[in-house]
Design a protein around this motif. Structure first.
Motif: not given
Length: 279
Positions: A31-42, A223-229
């Motif tokens: 449940m703690e892993h990000p499912v939805f993309s945070l990107s504004k691009k495809p 990791a929980k947020i799911g960002i690559t920056s």
């Protein structure tokens, strides 16, 4: 602080947020892993997360992964269904609603652009697929399901403006409503401008909850947020949010790469504890 948030366009009631993986009783970590993309691009990445021998794979369609802004549709449906359920009304997997009511409730404009965004969001929600493998007592179950099963938009008039929306929910989502697996969220969630801010609020709401404080290491939070920056970018952004203090309900601070969330006010339920859980 108002310039840090989107305008409060309409007076709203409280909403509810559905915890995506509550139906997997033995796989709470997922449940703690990000499912939805945070990107504004495809975003056409295939996301894979593993925890305790179980894995979660999130696969996009040709339109890309569903985004955290697309998730507003699910928040709205969860709110509507819970409201009906609490009023002892009959609920079903297929929900019909007006696009205007949805846009108002989620603090969006009501122009043609917003209607176009709604349709594109429904396409991504329908196209995004989650695959899980759950291992229990030596038995492995592999399952794949969509975020929603189907959608339909009814248009009328010469300009073809969307009038009604019909969405059929997937079993996992509908079961979370039947099981009361929802958390209330602040209406100002819909005023947060940046996807990362929305994800930070979600994590604070889920993990801090009615506790006084939740602490987590910066790398674990990333990791929980799911960002690559880079981590330094997240560190900078958290420091900026700490200065402005504009997240609903929660303060955020960081020291020696330990991030701390604290409640701005006591919860409505008077059962907050003073423990400091760490991740």
């Amino acid at each position: 602080m108002d310039d840090l948030l989107l305008p409060d366009r309409y007076k709203q009631n409280d909403f509810f947020i559905c915890d995506v993986f509550d139906s997997f009783k033995d796989d709470m970590a997922s449940m703690e892993h990000p499912v939805f993309s945070l990107s504004k691009k495809p975003d056409h990445r295939v996301l894979v997360y593993e925890s305790n021998g179980n894995s979660i794979k999130i696969k996009p369609s040709y339109t890309g992964l569903a985004t955290i802004l697309d998730k507003d549709v699910l928040l709205y449906l969860a709110s509507s269904l819970m409201n009906a359920k609490n009023n002892r009304e009959k609920i079903s997997k297929t929900v019909r609603f007006t696009s205007y009511d949805y846009l108002i409730a989620t603090n969006k404009g009501t122009g043609g652009f917003q209607y176009k965004q709604l349709q594109e969001g429904l396409e991504r929600l329908k196209g995004t697929v989650i695959q899980t493998n759950i291992k229990t007592n030596g038995v492995e179950v592999i399952e794949e399901f969509g975020l929603i099963d189907r959608w339909k938009i009814v248009k009328e008039g010469t300009k073809g403006k969307a009038v009604a929306i019909e969405v059929t929910l997937s079993d996992w989502f509908f079961n979370s409503i039947l099981g009361d697996s929802v958390l209330s969220i602040d209406k100002d969630y819909f005023r947060l401008r940046k996807p990362t801010e929305r994800r930070l609020y979600e994590l604070a709401r889920k993990h801090c909850g009615n506790q006084v404080t939740w602490k987590i290491k910066l790398e674990n939070l990333k990791a929980k947020i799911g960002i690559t920056s880079p981590t330094k970018t997240l560190r900078f952004n958290i420091n900026k949010i700490a200065e402005t203090n504009h997240l609903p309900e929660y303060n955020i601070s960081i020291e020696n790469d330990m991030v701390m969330f604290t409640r701005k006010e006591p919860p409505k339920e008077n059962n907050a504890s003073g423990q400091l859980p760490c991740d």
